[in-house]
Design an enzyme around this catalytic site. Sequence first.
Site, PDB file in Angstrom:
ATOM      1  N   GLY A 169       0.826  -0.798   0.056  1.00  0.00           N
ATOM      2  CA  GLY A 169       0.017  -0.138   0.225  1.00  0.00           C
ATOM      3  C   GLY A 169       0.839   1.603   0.294  1.00  0.00           C
TER       4      GLY A 169
ATOM      5  CD  GLU B  46       0.297   0.809   7.608  1.00  0.00           C
ATOM      6  OE1 GLU B  46       0.553   1.543   5.903  1.00  0.00           O
ATOM      7  OE2 GLU B  46       0.890  -0.175   7.251  1.00  0.00           O
ATOM      8  CG  ASP B  47      -1.216   2.304   3.026  1.00  0.00           C
ATOM      9  OD1 ASP B  47      -1.641   1.975   4.050  1.00  0.00           O
ATOM     10  OD2 ASP B  47      -2.111   1.298   2.632  1.00  0.00           O
TER      11      ASP B  47
ATOM     12  CG  ASP C 255      -9.154   0.734   8.903  1.00  0.00           C
ATOM     13  OD1 ASP C 255      -9.861   1.215   9.585  1.00  0.00           O
ATOM     14  OD2 ASP C 255      -9.811  -0.607   8.772  1.00  0.00           O
TER      15      ASP C 255
ATOM     16  CE  LYS D  92     -10.746   3.684   6.181  1.00  0.00           C
ATOM     17  NZ  LYS D  92     -10.956   2.531   5.919  1.00  0.00           N
TER      18      LYS D  92
ATOM     19  CG  PHE E  10     -12.988  -0.419   1.909  1.00  0.00           C
ATOM     20  CD1 PHE E  10     -12.337  -0.268   2.646  1.00  0.00           C
ATOM     21  CD2 PHE E  10     -13.182  -0.134  -0.069  1.00  0.00           C
ATOM     22  CE1 PHE E  10     -11.161  -1.754   1.742  1.00  0.00           C
ATOM     23  CE2 PHE E  10     -11.891  -0.914  -0.401  1.00  0.00           C
ATOM     24  CZ  PHE E  10     -10.477  -1.803   0.213  1.00  0.00           C
TER      25      PHE E  10
ATOM     26  CG  ASP F 145      -5.239  -3.464  -1.968  1.00  0.00           C
ATOM     27  OD1 ASP F 145      -5.053  -2.937  -1.012  1.00  0.00           O
ATOM     28  OD2 ASP F 145      -6.005  -4.818  -1.975  1.00  0.00           O
TER      29      ASP F 145
ATOM     30  NE  ARG G 234      -2.149  -3.430  -3.904  1.00  0.00           N
ATOM     31  CZ  ARG G 234      -2.079  -3.513  -2.465  1.00  0.00           C
ATOM     32  NH1 ARG G 234      -2.099  -1.656  -1.858  1.00  0.00           N
ATOM     33  NH2 ARG G 234      -2.292  -4.321  -1.771  1.00  0.00           N
TER      34      ARG G 234
HETATM   35  P1  IMP Z   1      -5.188  -1.065  10.382  1.00  0.00           P
HETATM   36  O1  IMP Z   1      -4.003  -2.282  10.876  1.00  0.00           O
HETATM   37  O2  IMP Z   1      -6.890  -1.429  10.984  1.00  0.00           O
HETATM   38  O3  IMP Z   1      -4.887   0.116  10.799  1.00  0.00           O
HETATM   39  O4  IMP Z   1      -5.583  -1.220   8.684  1.00  0.00           O
HETATM   40  C1  IMP Z   1      -4.459  -1.310   7.491  1.00  0.00           C
HETATM   41  C2  IMP Z   1      -4.537  -1.424   6.817  1.00  0.00           C
HETATM   42  O5  IMP Z   1      -5.611  -2.108   6.219  1.00  0.00           O
HETATM   43  C3  IMP Z   1      -3.642  -0.450   5.307  1.00  0.00           C
HETATM   44  O6  IMP Z   1      -2.214  -0.307   5.735  1.00  0.00           O
HETATM   45  C4  IMP Z   1      -4.314  -0.802   4.472  1.00  0.00           C
HETATM   46  O7  IMP Z   1      -3.205  -1.635   3.746  1.00  0.00           O
HETATM   47  C5  IMP Z   1      -5.508  -1.857   4.541  1.00  0.00           C
HETATM   48  N1  IMP Z   1      -6.996  -0.664   4.553  1.00  0.00           N
HETATM   49  C6  IMP Z   1      -7.280   0.507   5.867  1.00  0.00           C
HETATM   50  N2  IMP Z   1      -8.541   0.824   5.439  1.00  0.00           N
HETATM   51  C7  IMP Z   1      -8.328   0.811   3.679  1.00  0.00           C
HETATM   52  C8  IMP Z   1      -8.944   0.876   3.310  1.00  0.00           C
HETATM   53  O8  IMP Z   1     -10.234   2.050   3.497  1.00  0.00           O
HETATM   54  N3  IMP Z   1      -8.820   0.794   1.749  1.00  0.00           N
HETATM   55  C9  IMP Z   1      -7.758  -0.292   1.348  1.00  0.00           C
HETATM   56  N4  IMP Z   1      -7.641  -0.600   2.777  1.00  0.00           N
HETATM   57  C10 IMP Z   1      -7.423  -0.372   3.829  1.00  0.00           C
HETATM   58 MG    MG Z   2      -0.706  -1.269   4.367  1.00  0.00          MG
END
Ligand code: IMP
Ligand code: MG
Length: 180
Positions: A50, A104-105, A108, A136, A157, A164, A170
């Site tokens: 990402g 990081e992209d 969440d 977020k 999302f 992706d 992507r």
């Molecule tokens: P977390 O571990 O829940 O913070 O999620 C982080 C990872 O989930 C990110 O690095 C993304 O790869 C993926 N992710 C979280 N939200 C989205 C979204 O809205 N679209 C696409 N990928 C997401």
């Molecule tokens: Mg990621």
Amino acid sequence: MEKVTLKDKTFKKVIPYEAISDAIDKVAAKINKDFKNCSDIPVLLCVLNGSIMFMGELMKRLEFNCQIVSTKLTSYEGTISTGKVRQAMGLTADITGRRVIIVEDIVDSGNTIVALKDILNEKGVAESRICTLLLKPDAYKKDMKIDYVAMEIPNDFIVGFGLDYDELGRNFKDIYVLDK
Ligand code: IMP
Ligand code: MG
């Protein structure tokens, strides 16, 4: 493109590239200020896949000597987080004793950055900071400090600019949100 279709879902443009680029300018300026005249060589840790596009845009704005190391973590299946973070590829270099900026992209739930911090502490890094293109705030449940955030977005999302839906989308330079 105003709308894109990936497999069974349609997405509409929400953040144009120009706004993303301006936000990256600002976050890069903060990082440059913090790392100006540093005597060490910080590591930019690219969290694949990402972060690829963000990393490319961020690194060309950084004005101090730095190096790139990558790793790959996964937690999403389709549009849903599984809650479990898996390290699909280990670190591409030894980072013991180094200062690390995690790139990081998106943050969440925060599960990924918490897992990453554990991995880095185990490797004995000197310090780790987190830089994310997107946050977020309504989904983030951890109390770990996020050092650099380029943009905050609602809990929807999204795809594009590295992000992706089942590995698709992507390549889009703008960010798109699921069209409900
Ligand atoms: P977390 O571990 O829940 O913070 O999620 C982080 C990872 O989930 C990110 O690095 C993304 O790869 C993926 N992710 C979280 N939200 C989205 C979204 O809205 N679209 C696409 N990928 C997401
Ligand atoms: Mg990621």
